[in-house]
Design a protein around this motif. Structure first.
Motif, PDB file in Angstrom:
ATOM      1  N   SER B  84      24.920 -16.719  32.848  1.00 12.17           N
ATOM      2  CA  SER B  84      24.334 -17.936  32.262  1.00 12.17           C
ATOM      3  C   SER B  84      25.231 -18.488  31.165  1.00 12.17           C
ATOM      4  O   SER B  84      25.372 -19.706  31.034  1.00 12.17           O
ATOM      5  CB  SER B  84      22.952 -17.685  31.675  1.00 12.17           C
ATOM      6  OG  SER B  84      22.393 -16.507  32.083  1.00 12.17           O
ATOM      7  N   MET B  87      27.910 -20.442  32.660  1.00  8.94           N
ATOM      8  CA  MET B  87      27.416 -21.697  33.214  1.00  8.94           C
ATOM      9  C   MET B  87      27.121 -22.710  32.116  1.00  8.94           C
ATOM     10  O   MET B  87      27.405 -23.896  32.259  1.00  8.94           O
ATOM     11  CB  MET B  87      26.132 -21.434  34.011  1.00  8.94           C
ATOM     12  CG  MET B  87      26.366 -20.736  35.308  1.00  8.94           C
ATOM     13  SD  MET B  87      27.366 -21.731  36.384  1.00  8.94           S
ATOM     14  CE  MET B  87      28.534 -20.546  36.899  1.00  8.94           C
ATOM     15  N   ILE B  88      26.512 -22.260  31.005  1.00 12.91           N
ATOM     16  CA  ILE B  88      26.200 -23.270  29.998  1.00 12.91           C
ATOM     17  C   ILE B  88      27.458 -23.722  29.267  1.00 12.91           C
ATOM     18  O   ILE B  88      27.537 -24.863  28.821  1.00 12.91           O
ATOM     19  CB  ILE B  88      25.092 -22.832  29.005  1.00 12.91           C
ATOM     20  CG1 ILE B  88      25.369 -21.494  28.387  1.00 12.91           C
ATOM     21  CG2 ILE B  88      23.742 -22.827  29.649  1.00 12.91           C
ATOM     22  CD1 ILE B  88      24.270 -21.047  27.462  1.00 12.91           C
ATOM     23  N   THR B  91      28.635 -26.346  31.498  1.00 10.27           N
ATOM     24  CA  THR B  91      27.809 -27.546  31.369  1.00 10.27           C
ATOM     25  C   THR B  91      28.181 -28.324  30.115  1.00 10.27           C
ATOM     26  O   THR B  91      28.337 -29.551  30.152  1.00 10.27           O
ATOM     27  CB  THR B  91      26.323 -27.146  31.307  1.00 10.27           C
ATOM     28  OG1 THR B  91      26.046 -26.262  32.375  1.00 10.27           O
ATOM     29  CG2 THR B  91      25.440 -28.360  31.422  1.00 10.27           C
ATOM     30  N   ALA B 123      19.790 -28.988  33.286  1.00  8.81           N
ATOM     31  CA  ALA B 123      20.767 -27.946  33.612  1.00  8.81           C
ATOM     32  C   ALA B 123      20.700 -26.795  32.616  1.00  8.81           C
ATOM     33  O   ALA B 123      20.650 -25.627  33.000  1.00  8.81           O
ATOM     34  CB  ALA B 123      22.169 -28.542  33.645  1.00  8.81           C
ATOM     35  N   TYR B 124      20.683 -27.116  31.318  1.00  8.57           N
ATOM     36  CA  TYR B 124      20.620 -26.040  30.318  1.00  8.57           C
ATOM     37  C   TYR B 124      19.367 -25.196  30.527  1.00  8.57           C
ATOM     38  O   TYR B 124      19.409 -23.963  30.527  1.00  8.57           O
ATOM     39  CB  TYR B 124      20.590 -26.623  28.903  1.00  8.57           C
ATOM     40  CG  TYR B 124      21.908 -27.173  28.440  1.00  8.57           C
ATOM     41  CD1 TYR B 124      23.044 -26.384  28.456  1.00  8.57           C
ATOM     42  CD2 TYR B 124      22.018 -28.462  27.951  1.00  8.57           C
ATOM     43  CE1 TYR B 124      24.260 -26.885  28.026  1.00  8.57           C
ATOM     44  CE2 TYR B 124      23.214 -28.980  27.516  1.00  8.57           C
ATOM     45  CZ  TYR B 124      24.339 -28.195  27.552  1.00  8.57           C
ATOM     46  OH  TYR B 124      25.529 -28.693  27.138  1.00  8.57           O
ATOM     47  N   PHE B 127      19.655 -22.859  33.507  1.00  5.06           N
ATOM     48  CA  PHE B 127      20.544 -21.705  33.392  1.00  5.06           C
ATOM     49  C   PHE B 127      19.984 -20.615  32.485  1.00  5.06           C
ATOM     50  O   PHE B 127      20.349 -19.456  32.619  1.00  5.06           O
ATOM     51  CB  PHE B 127      21.920 -22.136  32.890  1.00  5.06           C
ATOM     52  CG  PHE B 127      22.718 -22.893  33.923  1.00  5.06           C
ATOM     53  CD1 PHE B 127      22.799 -22.423  35.218  1.00  5.06           C
ATOM     54  CD2 PHE B 127      23.371 -24.060  33.599  1.00  5.06           C
ATOM     55  CE1 PHE B 127      23.522 -23.112  36.173  1.00  5.06           C
ATOM     56  CE2 PHE B 127      24.106 -24.759  34.546  1.00  5.06           C
ATOM     57  CZ  PHE B 127      24.171 -24.281  35.831  1.00  5.06           C
ATOM     58  N   LYS B 254      26.335 -26.514  40.849  1.00  4.80           N
ATOM     59  CA  LYS B 254      26.309 -25.132  40.357  1.00  4.80           C
ATOM     60  C   LYS B 254      24.892 -24.609  40.216  1.00  4.80           C
ATOM     61  O   LYS B 254      24.666 -23.406  40.249  1.00  4.80           O
ATOM     62  CB  LYS B 254      27.014 -25.041  39.004  1.00  4.80           C
ATOM     63  CG  LYS B 254      28.399 -25.615  39.010  1.00  4.80           C
ATOM     64  CD  LYS B 254      29.248 -24.893  40.017  1.00  4.80           C
ATOM     65  CE  LYS B 254      30.479 -25.676  40.396  1.00  4.80           C
ATOM     66  NZ  LYS B 254      30.234 -26.950  41.054  1.00  4.80           N
ATOM     67  N   LEU B 255      23.939 -25.546  40.027  1.00  5.75           N
ATOM     68  CA  LEU B 255      22.543 -25.111  39.942  1.00  5.75           C
ATOM     69  C   LEU B 255      22.188 -24.326  41.201  1.00  5.75           C
ATOM     70  O   LEU B 255      21.547 -23.277  41.139  1.00  5.75           O
ATOM     71  CB  LEU B 255      21.603 -26.311  39.811  1.00  5.75           C
ATOM     72  CG  LEU B 255      21.772 -27.232  38.599  1.00  5.75           C
ATOM     73  CD1 LEU B 255      20.793 -28.376  38.673  1.00  5.75           C
ATOM     74  CD2 LEU B 255      21.582 -26.465  37.329  1.00  5.75           C
ATOM     75  N   PHE B 258      23.990 -20.849  41.352  1.00  7.35           N
ATOM     76  CA  PHE B 258      23.364 -19.962  40.377  1.00  7.35           C
ATOM     77  C   PHE B 258      21.998 -19.504  40.881  1.00  7.35           C
ATOM     78  O   PHE B 258      21.645 -18.322  40.760  1.00  7.35           O
ATOM     79  CB  PHE B 258      23.216 -20.715  39.052  1.00  7.35           C
ATOM     80  CG  PHE B 258      22.682 -19.888  37.926  1.00  7.35           C
ATOM     81  CD1 PHE B 258      23.515 -19.035  37.214  1.00  7.35           C
ATOM     82  CD2 PHE B 258      21.348 -19.966  37.572  1.00  7.35           C
ATOM     83  CE1 PHE B 258      23.019 -18.283  36.174  1.00  7.35           C
ATOM     84  CE2 PHE B 258      20.841 -19.209  36.533  1.00  7.35           C
ATOM     85  CZ  PHE B 258      21.682 -18.369  35.834  1.00  7.35           C
ATOM     86  N   ARG B 262      20.804 -15.789  41.343  1.00  9.70           N
ATOM     87  CA  ARG B 262      19.798 -15.246  40.443  1.00  9.70           C
ATOM     88  C   ARG B 262      18.478 -14.969  41.153  1.00  9.70           C
ATOM     89  O   ARG B 262      17.911 -13.891  41.033  1.00  9.70           O
ATOM     90  CB  ARG B 262      19.616 -16.236  39.285  1.00  9.70           C
ATOM     91  CG  ARG B 262      18.484 -16.030  38.332  1.00  9.70           C
ATOM     92  CD  ARG B 262      18.599 -14.821  37.460  1.00  9.70           C
ATOM     93  NE  ARG B 262      19.784 -14.571  36.692  1.00  9.70           N
ATOM     94  CZ  ARG B 262      20.044 -15.037  35.474  1.00  9.70           C
ATOM     95  NH1 ARG B 262      19.235 -15.849  34.892  1.00  9.70           N
ATOM     96  NH2 ARG B 262      21.122 -14.671  34.850  1.00  9.70           N
TER      97      ARG B 262
END
Lengths: 466, 495
Positions: B84, B87-88, B91, B123-124, B127, B254-255, B258, B262
């Motif tokens: 995560s 990923m963030i 982002t 998005a945030y 993640f 990417k969502l 991920f 996950r």
């Protein structure tokens, strides 16, 4: 305070308002604006009174019952009624027979209150009649419009038919069990052919009122022909009541038949969603569009009812609250457009973003809520309905329902596209929005945004449903 | 450090500020907001690393649970692991760069930047969520801003593309919804919850996993352009405004990856093993098909969009291998592809603003008139074809290593097929870049073009820095991600 004053507070209040209006009519001294303001104030008071949640109790030998959930449902309806009186003030000011209009509408609401509180099938039947008949007169309120007369005729014929069916069902139940009281009935019913037939008749009558496919044929014409406030009343308040009553009836009185009505509801729900959605795609008239979209919404309500009693009741009640805000907001915007420019066509929305950003964004919010897009409350409403329906474990059923949400998104996005992404060819007219319309829209918008995110609302409904 | 909820909250606050303040302050507010967010995330990363080096080995750090819908046991449960964090970070970089390249936007600024911020909030939130319902909610929040961005500020057949994108993504989320509802009801009654930790503690029986896994995997897969549900990608990306394309390719796709990792793989490891071969085969088809389709494109945006299908295939391929290198590679590829495509789209936007064309054949010799932009485009292109030293190389390399670690014939075949796509990538990238940049300037109006402005330079700089760090020092990302993927591997090997 005597019990009946407290338990019947909403019914008494509405009766009082009706009397006040009739007395005012005798005097002839007041202008429309003044009467309207008075009505709005009284309805606000009515909402506040309804919102006092009372202890459960029964009256008149179990004919009339009340509990927290019923109080809450009456509050929702009172709130919707108040918002309707606010939202269409432009139309109300212009109409000639304002008091008569509200006397009729309030009589219908009185019937709905009794319907929600009914503890006996006879009471259920009587109050259903009281809630339906005035609406037929309301549908014909614009006397010079031919469509309006057609709408009223359709309305009265179809409701007479459904009443007949319901009465038949009720008499079969009475013949089989020898009682009409809910409490005794719940213990006396069994699954056998006669009683299953009675069940089917009873559910069909409600299916008529809720415009469940295949009993939906009156809906679009009546919605289109009636004046916009009546359409809003029909599609928001009347539907809400019927959904509440059907849920209560199925879960409390006819719970024995669960294995039978479970499948009935699954199929009705799928058919209603699908037909509602497919027909909504083709509509060009905004009222017909909203009619079919509300048919599709009913499909989701039925899906919620296939779950357990508690989650079914809670999710249906919550969804109705959300639906009141979102559908009403859509009708208010449609009403403003049709009121000022006589456009009832979807084309009226073309380029609305440029003409009036406020209206466009309010409509967008309403549409997103109806389509079930977070963070609008409609998302939570729909997910909880489907979540309740998923309890029975039919993956395919929930899958089809979820895909129907995508189909509905297609036509809801059509409105967004018209408003935001297309230029209007006509000269840029400015839509004026009156203060009360703005106020209603803001209330609806905050309802749409906050009912979902503030989770305690759902949790509260869930708690009093169990 | 239990303020993770601030991550999705900051964009919402920025949106509110934009709404309330006058229009001339819109851009400043969003840039300042995004910068603050970026710095906060870097700080979060540092805290995360120091916590780890202090010996905190729990899977998710900084956990925080706020009860939301208590009747459904839904909570706002936030927590981060290495994946995560990666990923963030991605982002934040893409959001900041996206705001910078939109600096010259003229029409309806307020709405544009609010929608960008809402997308970022989605998005945030996605993640960092450790509650599957909340995660799903954030996933859906991000869909409509994309629709509006493409439909209002887009170009070409924008309404068609916007509709296609919204409907396909919503179908994806419909599948996910069905999956998570049934996962919920599979838990024992007293512990029914949407909480990720609770779900992980109660593994589903295999026959149930086999039913639910496809729903969730395909659902998230649609977001990351799984073959054959990739068709929204080319239209959506090419019609979107520059920042919209950057967000779509850099974050939105990417969502899906991920989510596959996950939710699908971690919660249903046995089903993942069972479906491993179909996944890698589909991924390999996407890689090759995407690459071949790119060769036929003449529009720069379409080139990048189709190559995104190919590159995102590597993500699914890595996940499908189900071993440590494979999953590490998938995460690397997500980060690398996010940075590189965002950069590519940003550059295409800059070129388009100057030349008003995106057709490869109409441009030539841009290196002479806009050297900075051309150099950046070179970097993006070389990264795309996997040049060592840039981020694409370690990412794809790790995926291939994961592939070679599986000795069955099927895996060998798909790995070889996927390797071949690199050659095709080289063909289309070098051809496109060569035509656009090299040679004499054929069109005289391109002889003198505006030099890159400050905002464009900064946007490019942020993304190029990311690419270089990941390319030259891949072990930084590796040490961040490796423990988290290790946990997934533990789950998989238990199953």
């Amino acid at each position: 305070m005597p019990d009946f004053l407290l338990l019947m507070k909403s019914e008494l209040m509405i009766t009082l308002i009706i009397f006040i209006l009739l007395i005012i009519k005798l005097g002839k001294g007041l202008r429309n604006e003044q009467i309207l303001t008075l009505i709005q104030v009284l309805l606000l008071v009515n909402t506040a009174i309804a919102a006092i949640i009372t202890e459960p109790g029964k009256l008149f030998g179990e004919m009339f019952q009340s509990n927290s959930l019923i109080c809450l449902q009456k509050t929702f309806i009172s709130l919707a009624l108040y918002l309707v009186s606010l939202a269409f003030s432009g139309w109300f000011r212009k109409t000639e027979h304002l008091t008569e209009f509200f006397v009729l509408m309030l009589s219908s609401v009185l019937g709905m209150y009794f319907l929600l509180s009914a503890g006996n099938l006879l009471m259920l039947f009587l109050s259903l009649e009281l809630s339906t008949l005035p609406v037929a007169a309301l549908a014909n309120f614009e006397l010079e419009k031919k469509k309006s007369a057609e709408a009223a005729m359709k309305m009265i014929l179809s409701s007479a038919f459904s009443t007949g069916i319901m009465l038949f069902g009720i008499s079969l139940f009475y013949g089989a069990t020898g009682t009409l009281e809910f409490v005794q009935l719940a213990g006396a019913v069994h699954i056998n052919n006669l009683q299953l037939m009675a069940l089917v008749f009873l559910i069909s009558a409600f299916a008529f009122k809720l415009s469940v496919v295949p009993f939906h044929l009156w809906t679009a014409d009546v919605y289109q022909g009636s004046p916009t406030p009546v359409t809003a009343f029909l599609s928001v308040i009347s539907k809400a009541t019927m959904a509440f009553v059907l849920a209560a009836l199925l879960f409390k009185v006819l719970a024995v038949f669960e294995p039978a009505w479970h499948w009935l509801l699954v199929w009705l729900s799928l058919a209603t969603m699908l037909i509602g959605n497919l027909f909504a795609i083709r509509q060009t008239n905004i009222k017909r569009f909203l009619a079919f979209s509300s048919i599709a919404q009913v499909g989701f309500i039925l899906a919620g009812m296939t779950g357990t009693a508690v989650s079914g009741t809670a999710s249906v009640s919550f969804f109705i609250l959300v639906y009141i805000f979102s559908n009403l907001a859509a009708f208010v915007v449609a009403g403003i457009l049709s009121d000022q420019f006589q456009v009832e066509d979807l084309e009226g929305f073309r380029g609305l973003r440029k003409k009036n950003p406020f209206l466009a964004w309010m409509m967008a919010l309403a549409v997103f809520s109806l389509a079930g897009i977070p963070p609008a409350a409609g998302f939570f409403g729909k997910i909880f309905l489907l979540g309740s329906g998923a309890y029975s474990g039919h993956v395919w059923f929930i899958l089809l329902a979820a895909l129907n949400m995508v189909v509905s998104l297609y036509y809801y996005l059509k409105i967004i596209r018209l408003m935001f992404m297309e230029e209007s060819a006509a000269d840029p007219v400015i839509y004026s929005v009156s203060r009360s319309e703005k106020f209603t829209l803001v209330i609806c918008a905050s309802g749409i945004v906050f009912t979902g995110v503030f989770s305690w609302i759902y949790d509260y409904i869930y708690r009093i449903s169990s | 450090m239990t303020a993770l909820w601030l991550l999705p909250a900051i964009p919402v606050i920025i949106s509110a500020a934009i709404l309330l303040l006058p229009e001339r302050m819109t851009k400043a507010v969003s840039l300042v907001g995004a910068t603050v967010q970026f710095l906060a995330i870097i700080l979060l990363t540092l805290c995360f690393l120091s916590e780890r080096s202090d010996g905190d080995q729990s899977v998710f750090l900084f956990q925080q649970r706020i009860e939301w819908f208590s009747s459904w046991k839904i909570g706002l449960h936030f927590g981060v692991d290495g994946i995560s964090i990666a990923m963030i970070l991605l982002t934040a970089a893409v959001v900041t760069a996206g705001i910078l390249v939109s600096w010259n936007l003229k029409q309806q600024q307020k709405e544009f930047f609010i929608l960008l911020q809402l997308l970022a909030a989605g998005a945030y939130g996605f993640f960092i969520s450790l509650d599957i319902f909340t995660m799903f909610c954030f996933l859906e929040i991000a869909v409509i801003p994309k629709y509006m961005l493409i439909g209002i500020w887009g170009s070409g057949k924008k309404t068609y593309s916007a509709n296609k994108l919204a409907l396909m993504l919503m179908s994806g989320s419909a599948l996910i919804l069905v999956g998570i509802l049934f996962m919920y009801y599979q838990l024992p009654v007293e512990s029914r919850s949407f909480d990720f930790i609770t779900m992980a503690a109660h593994p589903l029986p295999l026959n149930i996993q086999l039913v639910i896994f496809p729903f969730i995997f395909i659902g998230f897969g649609i977001f990351t352009a799984i073959f054959p549900f990739h068709t929204w990608v080319p239209d959506g990306h090419s019609s979107a405004p520059t920042a919209g394309s950057m967000f779509l390719a850099g974050i939105s796709m990417k969502l899906g990856g991920f989510g596959c990792l996950r939710v699908a793989t971690t919660l249903m490891p046995e089903a993942a093993q069972y479906y491993s071969i179909p996944i890698v085969v589909i991924a390999a088809i996407a890689i090759l098909y995407g690459a071949f389709a790119t060769m036929m494109q003449t529009d720069l945006k379409y080139i990048n969009a189709y190559s995104s299908i190919s590159h995102c295939g590597f993500v699914l391929l890595g996940i499908g291998f189900l071993n440590h290198s494979g999953i590490n590679g998938a995460v690397f590829q997500m980060v690398s592809h996010g940075l590189m495509t965002a950069l590519f789209f940003a550059v295409i936007g800059m070129i388009y603003e100057r030349t008003h064309t995106r057709k490869v054949s109409e441009m030539s010799g841009l290196m002479k008139s806009v050297p900075f932009i051309s150099a950046i485009m070179f970097i993006a292109g070389l990264c795309s074809l996997g040049l060592p030293g840039l981020s694409g190389f370690p990412a794809e390399m790790t995926v291939f290593m994961g592939g070679w670690a599986r000795s069955e014939t099927v895996y060998r075949v798909v790995t070889i097929a996927a390797c071949m796509s690199i050659v095709i990538t080289a063909v289309y990238i070098l051809r496109a870049i060569g035509t656009v940049m090299m040679g004499p300037i054929k069109n005289n109006s391109f002889a003198v073009l505006d030099k890159a402005a400050w905002n464009e330079k900064w946007a490019a700089l942020i993304l190029v820095t990311g690419i270089l760090i990941m390319g030259i020092l891949p072990y930084l990302l590796y040490s961040l991600v490796n423990p988290a993927t290790g946990e997934i591997i533990k789950k998989l090997s238990k199953g």
